[in-house]
Design a protein around this motif. Structure first.
Motif, PDB file in Angstrom:
ATOM      1  N   PHE A 171       0.752  -1.220   0.074  1.00  0.00           N
ATOM      2  CA  PHE A 171       0.113   0.036  -0.081  1.00  0.00           C
ATOM      3  C   PHE A 171       0.890   1.484  -0.176  1.00  0.00           C
ATOM      4  CE2 PHE A 171      -3.012  -2.962   0.905  1.00  0.00           C
ATOM      5  CZ  PHE A 171      -4.294  -2.531   1.139  1.00  0.00           C
ATOM      6  N   ASP A 172       0.445   2.221  -0.890  1.00  0.00           N
ATOM      7  CA  ASP A 172       1.160   3.457  -0.767  1.00  0.00           C
ATOM      8  C   ASP A 172       0.518   4.579  -0.164  1.00  0.00           C
ATOM      9  OD1 ASP A 172       3.677   2.407  -1.965  1.00  0.00           O
ATOM     10  OD2 ASP A 172       2.363   2.948  -4.215  1.00  0.00           O
ATOM     11  N   ALA A 173       1.292   5.529   0.348  1.00  0.00           N
ATOM     12  CA  ALA A 173       0.506   6.665   0.969  1.00  0.00           C
ATOM     13  C   ALA A 173       0.013   7.668  -0.098  1.00  0.00           C
ATOM     14  CB  ALA A 173       1.596   7.418   1.910  1.00  0.00           C
ATOM     15  N   VAL A 174      -1.277   8.142  -0.014  1.00  0.00           N
ATOM     16  CA  VAL A 174      -1.784   9.219  -0.941  1.00  0.00           C
ATOM     17  C   VAL A 174      -1.908  10.421  -0.025  1.00  0.00           C
ATOM     18  CG1 VAL A 174      -3.812   9.437  -2.382  1.00  0.00           C
ATOM     19  CG2 VAL A 174      -2.764   7.267  -2.388  1.00  0.00           C
ATOM     20  N   LEU A 175      -1.524  11.433  -0.564  1.00  0.00           N
ATOM     21  CA  LEU A 175      -1.203  12.786   0.132  1.00  0.00           C
ATOM     22  C   LEU A 175      -1.888  13.702  -0.913  1.00  0.00           C
ATOM     23  CD1 LEU A 175       2.117  12.478   1.652  1.00  0.00           C
ATOM     24  CD2 LEU A 175       0.062  11.578   2.887  1.00  0.00           C
ATOM     25  N   PRO A 176      -2.583  14.827  -0.259  1.00  0.00           N
ATOM     26  CA  PRO A 176      -2.970  15.932  -1.057  1.00  0.00           C
ATOM     27  C   PRO A 176      -1.643  16.698  -1.758  1.00  0.00           C
ATOM     28  CG  PRO A 176      -4.154  15.948   0.615  1.00  0.00           C
ATOM     29  CD  PRO A 176      -3.040  14.907   1.155  1.00  0.00           C
ATOM     30  N   VAL A 177      -1.519  17.284  -2.757  1.00  0.00           N
ATOM     31  CA  VAL A 177      -0.376  17.900  -3.094  1.00  0.00           C
ATOM     32  C   VAL A 177       0.174  18.978  -2.140  1.00  0.00           C
ATOM     33  CG1 VAL A 177      -0.686  17.253  -5.502  1.00  0.00           C
ATOM     34  CG2 VAL A 177      -1.747  19.490  -4.635  1.00  0.00           C
ATOM     35  N   THR A 178      -0.845  19.554  -1.568  1.00  0.00           N
ATOM     36  CA  THR A 178      -0.213  20.575  -0.694  1.00  0.00           C
ATOM     37  C   THR A 178       0.037  20.045   0.772  1.00  0.00           C
ATOM     38  OG1 THR A 178      -2.638  21.024   0.228  1.00  0.00           O
ATOM     39  CG2 THR A 178      -1.932  22.303  -1.540  1.00  0.00           C
ATOM     40  N   HIS A 179       0.087  18.671   0.907  1.00  0.00           N
ATOM     41  CA  HIS A 179       0.320  18.212   2.271  1.00  0.00           C
ATOM     42  C   HIS A 179       1.892  18.482   2.683  1.00  0.00           C
ATOM     43  CE1 HIS A 179       1.149  14.944   5.343  1.00  0.00           C
ATOM     44  NE2 HIS A 179      -0.215  15.140   5.651  1.00  0.00           N
ATOM     45  N   ARG A 180       2.205  18.698   3.940  1.00  0.00           N
ATOM     46  CA  ARG A 180       3.251  19.083   4.565  1.00  0.00           C
ATOM     47  C   ARG A 180       4.563  17.825   4.253  1.00  0.00           C
ATOM     48  NH1 ARG A 180       0.304  16.798   8.239  1.00  0.00           N
ATOM     49  NH2 ARG A 180       1.257  15.207   9.698  1.00  0.00           N
ATOM     50  N   LEU A 181       4.001  16.784   4.005  1.00  0.00           N
ATOM     51  CA  LEU A 181       4.986  15.649   3.582  1.00  0.00           C
ATOM     52  C   LEU A 181       5.161  15.449   2.064  1.00  0.00           C
ATOM     53  CD1 LEU A 181       4.521  13.182   6.597  1.00  0.00           C
ATOM     54  CD2 LEU A 181       6.104  14.684   6.305  1.00  0.00           C
ATOM     55  N   ALA A 182       4.580  16.241   1.248  1.00  0.00           N
ATOM     56  CA  ALA A 182       4.431  15.868  -0.034  1.00  0.00           C
ATOM     57  C   ALA A 182       5.770  15.784  -1.039  1.00  0.00           C
ATOM     58  CB  ALA A 182       3.642  17.073  -0.832  1.00  0.00           C
ATOM     59  N   ALA A 183       6.837  16.595  -0.237  1.00  0.00           N
ATOM     60  CA  ALA A 183       7.971  16.523  -1.073  1.00  0.00           C
ATOM     61  C   ALA A 183       8.954  15.305  -0.372  1.00  0.00           C
ATOM     62  CB  ALA A 183       8.847  17.817  -0.655  1.00  0.00           C
ATOM     63  N   ALA A 184       8.364  14.501   0.493  1.00  0.00           N
ATOM     64  CA  ALA A 184       9.330  13.507   1.115  1.00  0.00           C
ATOM     65  C   ALA A 184       9.450  12.385   0.003  1.00  0.00           C
ATOM     66  CB  ALA A 184       8.457  12.856   2.505  1.00  0.00           C
ATOM     67  N   GLU A 185      10.310  11.743   0.206  1.00  0.00           N
ATOM     68  CA  GLU A 185      10.795  10.612  -0.871  1.00  0.00           C
ATOM     69  C   GLU A 185       9.836   9.519  -0.268  1.00  0.00           C
ATOM     70  OE1 GLU A 185      14.738   9.809  -1.350  1.00  0.00           O
ATOM     71  OE2 GLU A 185      15.051  11.284  -2.370  1.00  0.00           O
ATOM     72  N   ARG A 186       9.776   9.037   0.963  1.00  0.00           N
ATOM     73  CA  ARG A 186       9.171   8.070   1.888  1.00  0.00           C
ATOM     74  C   ARG A 186       8.309   8.708   3.064  1.00  0.00           C
ATOM     75  NH1 ARG A 186      11.323   3.333  -0.390  1.00  0.00           N
ATOM     76  NH2 ARG A 186      10.044   2.100   1.268  1.00  0.00           N
ATOM     77  N   VAL A 187       7.229   8.322   3.181  1.00  0.00           N
ATOM     78  CA  VAL A 187       6.264   8.696   4.354  1.00  0.00           C
ATOM     79  C   VAL A 187       6.122   8.005   5.454  1.00  0.00           C
ATOM     80  CG1 VAL A 187       3.864   9.277   4.865  1.00  0.00           C
ATOM     81  CG2 VAL A 187       4.815   9.885   2.692  1.00  0.00           C
ATOM     82  N   PRO A 188       6.588   8.682   6.719  1.00  0.00           N
ATOM     83  CA  PRO A 188       6.702   7.474   7.934  1.00  0.00           C
ATOM     84  C   PRO A 188       5.094   7.591   8.458  1.00  0.00           C
ATOM     85  CG  PRO A 188       8.312   9.223   8.233  1.00  0.00           C
ATOM     86  CD  PRO A 188       7.750   9.584   6.955  1.00  0.00           C
ATOM     87  N   LEU A 189       4.645   6.410   8.766  1.00  0.00           N
ATOM     88  CA  LEU A 189       3.097   6.598   8.794  1.00  0.00           C
ATOM     89  C   LEU A 189       2.982   7.437  10.383  1.00  0.00           C
ATOM     90  CD1 LEU A 189       1.704   3.180   8.354  1.00  0.00           C
ATOM     91  CD2 LEU A 189       1.434   5.308   6.885  1.00  0.00           C
ATOM     92  N   ALA A 190       3.795   7.248  11.305  1.00  0.00           N
ATOM     93  CA  ALA A 190       3.700   7.892  12.425  1.00  0.00           C
ATOM     94  C   ALA A 190       3.550   9.478  12.393  1.00  0.00           C
ATOM     95  CB  ALA A 190       4.913   7.502  13.440  1.00  0.00           C
ATOM     96  N   ILE A 261       1.746  10.338  -4.499  1.00  0.00           N
ATOM     97  CA  ILE A 261       1.932   8.901  -4.022  1.00  0.00           C
ATOM     98  C   ILE A 261       3.302   8.822  -3.633  1.00  0.00           C
ATOM     99  CG2 ILE A 261       1.493   6.621  -4.972  1.00  0.00           C
ATOM    100  CD1 ILE A 261      -0.398   7.762  -6.950  1.00  0.00           C
ATOM    101  N   ARG A 262       3.414   8.185  -2.254  1.00  0.00           N
ATOM    102  CA  ARG A 262       4.904   7.999  -1.805  1.00  0.00           C
ATOM    103  C   ARG A 262       4.911   6.448  -1.134  1.00  0.00           C
ATOM    104  NH1 ARG A 262       5.621  11.523  -4.767  1.00  0.00           N
ATOM    105  NH2 ARG A 262       6.266  13.519  -4.292  1.00  0.00           N
ATOM    106  N   PRO A 263       5.842   5.876  -1.303  1.00  0.00           N
ATOM    107  CA  PRO A 263       5.960   4.685  -0.468  1.00  0.00           C
ATOM    108  C   PRO A 263       6.070   4.705   0.896  1.00  0.00           C
ATOM    109  CG  PRO A 263       8.105   4.940  -1.980  1.00  0.00           C
ATOM    110  CD  PRO A 263       7.019   5.966  -1.933  1.00  0.00           C
ATOM    111  N   VAL A 264       5.605   3.826   1.741  1.00  0.00           N
ATOM    112  CA  VAL A 264       5.747   3.982   3.468  1.00  0.00           C
ATOM    113  C   VAL A 264       7.103   3.716   3.642  1.00  0.00           C
ATOM    114  CG1 VAL A 264       4.789   2.953   5.184  1.00  0.00           C
ATOM    115  CG2 VAL A 264       3.278   3.542   3.328  1.00  0.00           C
ATOM    116  N   ASP A 265       7.413   4.706   4.644  1.00  0.00           N
ATOM    117  CA  ASP A 265       8.966   4.159   5.181  1.00  0.00           C
ATOM    118  C   ASP A 265       8.950   3.066   5.964  1.00  0.00           C
ATOM    119  OD1 ASP A 265      11.648   4.943   5.566  1.00  0.00           O
ATOM    120  OD2 ASP A 265      10.989   5.829   7.513  1.00  0.00           O
TER     121      ASP A 265
END
Length: 299
Positions: A171-190, A261-265
Protein backbone atom coordinates in the motif's frame (compact mmCIF):
# COMPACT_ATOMS: atom_id res chain seq x y z
CA UNK A 1 -26.57 -44.35 4.60
CA UNK A 2 -25.66 -40.66 4.94
CA UNK A 3 -26.44 -38.54 1.89
CA UNK A 4 -23.62 -36.24 0.77
CA UNK A 5 -25.95 -33.33 0.00
CA UNK A 6 -27.07 -33.33 3.61
CA UNK A 7 -23.46 -33.12 4.72
CA UNK A 8 -23.09 -30.06 2.52
CA UNK A 9 -26.11 -28.51 4.25
CA UNK A 10 -24.62 -29.31 7.66
CA UNK A 11 -21.39 -27.52 6.71
CA UNK A 12 -23.30 -24.50 5.41
CA UNK A 13 -25.22 -24.25 8.70
CA UNK A 14 -21.94 -24.51 10.64
CA UNK A 15 -20.38 -21.80 8.47
CA UNK A 16 -23.30 -19.36 8.51
CA UNK A 17 -24.57 -20.04 12.07
CA UNK A 18 -28.25 -19.68 11.17
CA UNK A 19 -30.64 -21.81 9.14
CA UNK A 20 -31.89 -18.71 7.30
CA UNK A 21 -28.41 -17.61 6.21
CA UNK A 22 -27.43 -21.14 5.18
CA UNK A 23 -30.65 -21.47 3.17
CA UNK A 24 -29.99 -18.18 1.37
CA UNK A 25 -26.43 -19.26 0.49
CA UNK A 26 -27.66 -22.60 -0.85
CA UNK A 27 -30.69 -21.15 -2.66
CA UNK A 28 -33.04 -23.24 -0.52
CA UNK A 29 -35.90 -22.35 1.78
CA UNK A 30 -35.25 -22.41 5.54
CA UNK A 31 -37.85 -25.15 5.89
CA UNK A 32 -36.01 -27.27 3.32
CA UNK A 33 -32.75 -26.86 5.24
CA UNK A 34 -34.47 -27.79 8.50
CA UNK A 35 -36.01 -30.86 6.89
CA UNK A 36 -32.64 -32.00 5.56
CA UNK A 37 -31.03 -31.52 8.98
CA UNK A 38 -33.79 -33.54 10.59
CA UNK A 39 -33.31 -36.30 8.00
CA UNK A 40 -29.54 -36.26 8.65
CA UNK A 41 -30.15 -36.62 12.38
CA UNK A 42 -32.40 -39.61 11.67
CA UNK A 43 -29.74 -41.15 9.43
CA UNK A 44 -27.02 -40.78 12.06
CA UNK A 45 -29.15 -41.43 15.13
CA UNK A 46 -27.75 -38.32 16.84
CA UNK A 47 -28.89 -34.80 17.53
CA UNK A 48 -26.55 -32.66 15.44
CA UNK A 49 -27.65 -29.05 15.97
CA UNK A 50 -29.05 -26.93 18.77
CA UNK A 51 -31.11 -23.84 18.09
CA UNK A 52 -30.85 -20.82 20.35
CA UNK A 53 -31.66 -17.12 20.43
CA UNK A 54 -28.36 -16.30 18.69
CA UNK A 55 -28.66 -18.92 15.96
CA UNK A 56 -27.65 -22.54 15.52
CA UNK A 57 -24.64 -24.36 16.91
CA UNK A 58 -23.44 -27.90 16.42
CA UNK A 59 -23.68 -30.45 19.19
CA UNK A 60 -20.59 -32.54 20.04
CA UNK A 61 -21.97 -35.22 17.70
CA UNK A 62 -22.44 -32.57 15.03
CA UNK A 63 -18.83 -31.44 15.43
CA UNK A 64 -17.63 -35.02 15.00
CA UNK A 65 -19.66 -35.42 11.82
CA UNK A 66 -18.45 -32.03 10.52
CA UNK A 67 -14.82 -33.10 10.93
CA UNK A 68 -15.53 -36.02 8.60
CA UNK A 69 -17.71 -33.91 6.32
CA UNK A 70 -14.79 -31.80 5.10
CA UNK A 71 -12.84 -34.92 4.13
CA UNK A 72 -15.85 -36.59 2.49
CA UNK A 73 -16.77 -33.54 0.40
CA UNK A 74 -13.13 -33.02 -0.64
CA UNK A 75 -12.95 -36.65 -1.75
CA UNK A 76 -16.16 -36.24 -3.77
CA UNK A 77 -14.61 -33.19 -5.47
CA UNK A 78 -11.62 -35.36 -6.39
CA UNK A 79 -13.91 -38.07 -7.72
CA UNK A 80 -15.71 -35.54 -9.93
CA UNK A 81 -12.35 -34.25 -11.14
CA UNK A 82 -11.13 -37.73 -12.07
CA UNK A 83 -14.39 -38.59 -13.84
CA UNK A 84 -14.25 -35.33 -15.77
CA UNK A 85 -10.64 -36.06 -16.74
CA UNK A 86 -11.59 -39.59 -17.80
CA UNK A 87 -14.24 -38.22 -20.13
CA UNK A 88 -11.81 -35.56 -21.40
CA UNK A 89 -13.86 -32.78 -19.91
CA UNK A 90 -11.87 -29.96 -21.47
CA UNK A 91 -15.00 -28.00 -22.33
CA UNK A 92 -17.32 -26.30 -19.90
CA UNK A 93 -17.89 -23.27 -17.71
CA UNK A 94 -15.91 -22.13 -14.66
CA UNK A 95 -17.18 -19.29 -12.49
CA UNK A 96 -14.62 -16.99 -10.84
CA UNK A 97 -15.37 -14.43 -8.11
CA UNK A 98 -12.81 -11.66 -7.59
CA UNK A 99 -12.50 -8.14 -6.25
CA UNK A 100 -12.28 -5.41 -8.88
CA UNK A 101 -8.51 -4.85 -8.82
CA UNK A 102 -7.91 -8.59 -8.96
CA UNK A 103 -10.10 -8.76 -12.07
CA UNK A 104 -8.03 -6.06 -13.73
CA UNK A 105 -4.66 -7.41 -12.62
CA UNK A 106 -4.93 -11.19 -13.00
CA UNK A 107 -8.40 -12.43 -13.96
CA UNK A 108 -8.65 -10.45 -17.20
CA UNK A 109 -5.14 -11.44 -18.39
CA UNK A 110 -5.87 -15.06 -17.39
CA UNK A 111 -8.98 -15.07 -19.60
CA UNK A 112 -6.87 -13.85 -22.51
CA UNK A 113 -4.41 -16.71 -21.96
CA UNK A 114 -7.19 -19.30 -21.71
CA UNK A 115 -8.73 -18.11 -24.98
CA UNK A 116 -5.72 -19.55 -26.79
CA UNK A 117 -4.54 -22.33 -24.44
CA UNK A 118 -7.94 -23.79 -23.46
CA UNK A 119 -10.59 -22.45 -25.86
CA UNK A 120 -13.16 -24.98 -24.62
CA UNK A 121 -13.26 -23.41 -21.17
CA UNK A 122 -15.73 -20.58 -20.73
CA UNK A 123 -15.05 -18.39 -17.70
CA UNK A 124 -17.77 -16.36 -16.05
CA UNK A 125 -16.56 -13.58 -13.74
CA UNK A 126 -18.37 -12.07 -10.76
CA UNK A 127 -17.22 -8.94 -8.93
CA UNK A 128 -17.05 -9.72 -5.21
CA UNK A 129 -15.17 -8.09 -2.36
CA UNK A 130 -12.10 -9.92 -1.11
CA UNK A 131 -13.91 -11.23 1.97
CA UNK A 132 -17.07 -12.33 0.11
CA UNK A 133 -15.66 -14.71 -2.49
CA UNK A 134 -14.47 -17.48 -0.13
CA UNK A 135 -17.95 -18.16 1.30
CA UNK A 136 -19.22 -18.19 -2.30
CA UNK A 137 -16.79 -21.00 -3.11
CA UNK A 138 -17.72 -22.99 -0.02
CA UNK A 139 -21.43 -22.59 -0.80
CA UNK A 140 -20.80 -23.76 -4.40
CA UNK A 141 -22.01 -20.47 -5.84
CA UNK A 142 -18.71 -20.12 -7.73
CA UNK A 143 -15.82 -22.45 -8.55
CA UNK A 144 -12.81 -20.19 -7.93
CA UNK A 145 -12.25 -17.22 -5.63
CA UNK A 146 -9.55 -14.59 -6.04
CA UNK A 147 -9.36 -13.32 -2.48
CA UNK A 148 -7.15 -11.48 -0.02
CA UNK A 149 -5.98 -12.25 3.47
CA UNK A 150 -8.14 -10.64 6.15
CA UNK A 151 -8.87 -11.07 9.82
CA UNK A 152 -11.20 -14.01 10.22
CA UNK A 153 -10.40 -15.51 6.81
CA UNK A 154 -10.09 -19.31 6.57
CA UNK A 155 -6.43 -20.12 7.14
CA UNK A 156 -4.03 -21.76 4.73
CA UNK A 157 -4.55 -25.03 6.61
CA UNK A 158 -8.35 -24.95 6.38
CA UNK A 159 -9.39 -28.45 5.19
CA UNK A 160 -12.27 -27.06 3.13
CA UNK A 161 -10.11 -25.08 0.71
CA UNK A 162 -7.03 -25.39 -1.48
CA UNK A 163 -5.21 -22.09 -1.91
CA UNK A 164 -2.78 -20.94 -4.62
CA UNK A 165 -0.73 -17.82 -3.78
CA UNK A 166 -0.88 -15.22 -6.58
CA UNK A 167 0.85 -12.00 -5.52
CA UNK A 168 1.51 -9.55 -2.70
CA UNK A 169 1.42 -5.82 -3.19
CA UNK A 170 2.28 -2.85 -0.96
CA UNK A 171 0.00 0.00 0.00
CA UNK A 172 1.27 3.49 -0.84
CA UNK A 173 0.52 6.71 1.01
CA UNK A 174 -1.78 9.07 -0.92
CA UNK A 175 -1.45 12.70 0.16
CA UNK A 176 -2.90 16.00 -1.09
CA UNK A 177 -0.34 17.92 -3.18
CA UNK A 178 -0.38 20.62 -0.50
CA UNK A 179 0.43 18.19 2.32
CA UNK A 180 3.44 19.01 4.49
CA UNK A 181 5.06 15.65 3.56
CA UNK A 182 4.38 15.96 -0.18
CA UNK A 183 8.08 16.49 -0.93
CA UNK A 184 9.27 13.51 1.16
CA UNK A 185 10.68 10.52 -0.70
CA UNK A 186 9.06 8.11 1.77
CA UNK A 187 6.30 8.73 4.31
CA UNK A 188 6.63 7.58 7.95
CA UNK A 189 3.13 6.56 9.00
CA UNK A 190 3.65 7.92 12.52
CA UNK A 191 3.87 11.40 10.98
CA UNK A 192 0.24 11.05 9.84
CA UNK A 193 -1.14 10.31 13.29
CA UNK A 194 -2.94 13.66 13.59
CA UNK A 195 -4.22 13.83 10.01
CA UNK A 196 -7.76 13.15 8.89
CA UNK A 197 -7.95 9.80 7.09
CA UNK A 198 -9.94 8.40 4.18
CA UNK A 199 -10.46 4.66 4.19
CA UNK A 200 -12.58 1.64 3.29
CA UNK A 201 -15.54 0.58 5.38
CA UNK A 202 -15.03 -1.88 8.22
CA UNK A 203 -15.42 -5.39 6.83
CA UNK A 204 -13.43 -4.58 3.71
CA UNK A 205 -10.10 -6.48 3.94
CA UNK A 206 -8.23 -3.28 3.02
CA UNK A 207 -9.71 -1.64 6.11
CA UNK A 208 -7.91 -4.22 8.26
CA UNK A 209 -4.60 -3.54 6.48
CA UNK A 210 -4.88 0.22 7.10
CA UNK A 211 -5.87 -0.16 10.76
CA UNK A 212 -3.17 -2.70 11.53
CA UNK A 213 -0.47 -0.62 9.81
CA UNK A 214 -1.41 2.48 11.78
CA UNK A 215 -1.58 0.53 15.03
CA UNK A 216 1.92 -0.80 14.33
CA UNK A 217 3.03 2.82 13.90
CA UNK A 218 1.57 3.67 17.31
CA UNK A 219 -1.77 5.34 16.60
CA UNK A 220 -5.40 4.83 15.63
CA UNK A 221 -6.21 6.61 12.35
CA UNK A 222 -8.87 9.34 12.53
CA UNK A 223 -11.14 8.03 9.77
CA UNK A 224 -13.41 10.88 8.73
CA UNK A 225 -14.33 9.76 5.20
CA UNK A 226 -15.31 6.27 4.06
CA UNK A 227 -15.42 4.63 0.64
CA UNK A 228 -14.64 1.21 -0.81
CA UNK A 229 -14.03 2.84 -4.21
CA UNK A 230 -10.36 3.84 -4.47
CA UNK A 231 -11.17 6.41 -7.16
CA UNK A 232 -13.37 8.15 -4.60
CA UNK A 233 -10.61 7.88 -1.99
CA UNK A 234 -8.12 9.55 -4.34
CA UNK A 235 -10.66 12.23 -5.29
CA UNK A 236 -11.21 13.07 -1.62
CA UNK A 237 -7.46 13.23 -0.98
CA UNK A 238 -7.10 15.47 -4.04
CA UNK A 239 -9.68 17.79 -2.49
CA UNK A 240 -7.58 18.01 0.68
CA UNK A 241 -10.03 15.98 2.77
CA UNK A 242 -7.38 13.70 4.24
CA UNK A 243 -4.70 11.09 3.65
CA UNK A 244 -5.04 7.44 2.73
CA UNK A 245 -3.29 4.14 2.12
CA UNK A 246 -4.16 2.56 -1.22
CA UNK A 247 -2.97 -0.71 -2.85
CA UNK A 248 -0.42 0.14 -5.51
CA UNK A 249 -2.21 -1.70 -8.32
CA UNK A 250 -5.46 0.16 -7.60
CA UNK A 251 -3.73 3.42 -8.55
CA UNK A 252 -2.82 2.26 -12.07
CA UNK A 253 -4.56 4.25 -14.78
CA UNK A 254 -6.19 6.57 -12.25
CA UNK A 255 -6.16 10.37 -12.39
CA UNK A 256 -3.71 11.23 -9.60
CA UNK A 257 -2.96 14.81 -10.65
CA UNK A 258 -4.29 16.23 -7.38
CA UNK A 259 -2.30 13.96 -5.07
CA UNK A 260 1.22 12.72 -4.46
CA UNK A 261 1.88 9.01 -4.05
CA UNK A 262 4.73 7.96 -1.83
CA UNK A 263 5.96 4.59 -0.53
CA UNK A 264 5.65 4.03 3.20
CA UNK A 265 8.84 4.30 5.20
CA UNK A 266 9.88 1.03 6.82
CA UNK A 267 7.83 -2.15 6.40
CA UNK A 268 5.06 -1.33 3.94
CA UNK A 269 1.49 -2.48 4.60
CA UNK A 270 0.81 -5.35 2.23
CA UNK A 271 -2.17 -7.31 0.96
CA UNK A 272 -1.67 -10.92 -0.05
CA UNK A 273 -3.81 -12.22 -2.87
CA UNK A 274 -4.54 -15.88 -3.57
CA UNK A 275 -6.88 -18.11 -5.54
CA UNK A 276 -8.98 -20.68 -3.69
CA UNK A 277 -11.12 -23.65 -4.69
CA UNK A 278 -12.93 -26.32 -2.73
CA UNK A 279 -10.47 -28.92 -1.51
CA UNK A 280 -10.25 -31.70 -4.07
CA UNK A 281 -11.39 -29.54 -6.99
CA UNK A 282 -7.91 -28.24 -7.82
CA UNK A 283 -7.28 -31.14 -10.23
CA UNK A 284 -10.56 -30.83 -12.11
CA UNK A 285 -9.71 -30.56 -15.83
CA UNK A 286 -11.72 -27.36 -16.13
CA UNK A 287 -10.46 -25.71 -12.95
CA UNK A 288 -6.77 -26.65 -13.17
CA UNK A 289 -6.14 -24.60 -16.35
CA UNK A 290 -7.87 -21.60 -14.77
CA UNK A 291 -5.64 -21.78 -11.68
CA UNK A 292 -2.56 -22.13 -13.88
CA UNK A 293 -3.59 -19.14 -16.01
CA UNK A 294 -4.17 -17.03 -12.90
CA UNK A 295 -0.72 -17.98 -11.59
CA UNK A 296 0.92 -17.11 -14.92
CA UNK A 297 -0.89 -13.77 -15.07
CA UNK A 298 0.19 -12.96 -11.51
CA UNK A 299 3.82 -13.56 -12.38
Amino acid sequence: MIEARRLHILRAVADHRTVTAAAAALYLTPSAVSQQLTALEQETGHRLVERGAKGVRLTPAGEILLSHTNAVLAQLERAEAELAAYSSGAAGTVTVASFATGIALVVGPALARLASSAPGIRVRVQDAEGDASLPMVLDRQVDVAVAVEYRGAPGADDPRLTRVPLYAEPFDAVLPVTHRLAAAERVPLAELAKDAWIGPFAGNPCHDVVILACEAAGFQPLLEHWSDDFRAVVALASAGAGVALVPRSALRGMDVSGVVIRPVDGVAPTRRVFAAVRCGAEDHPLIRPVLEALGEAAQ
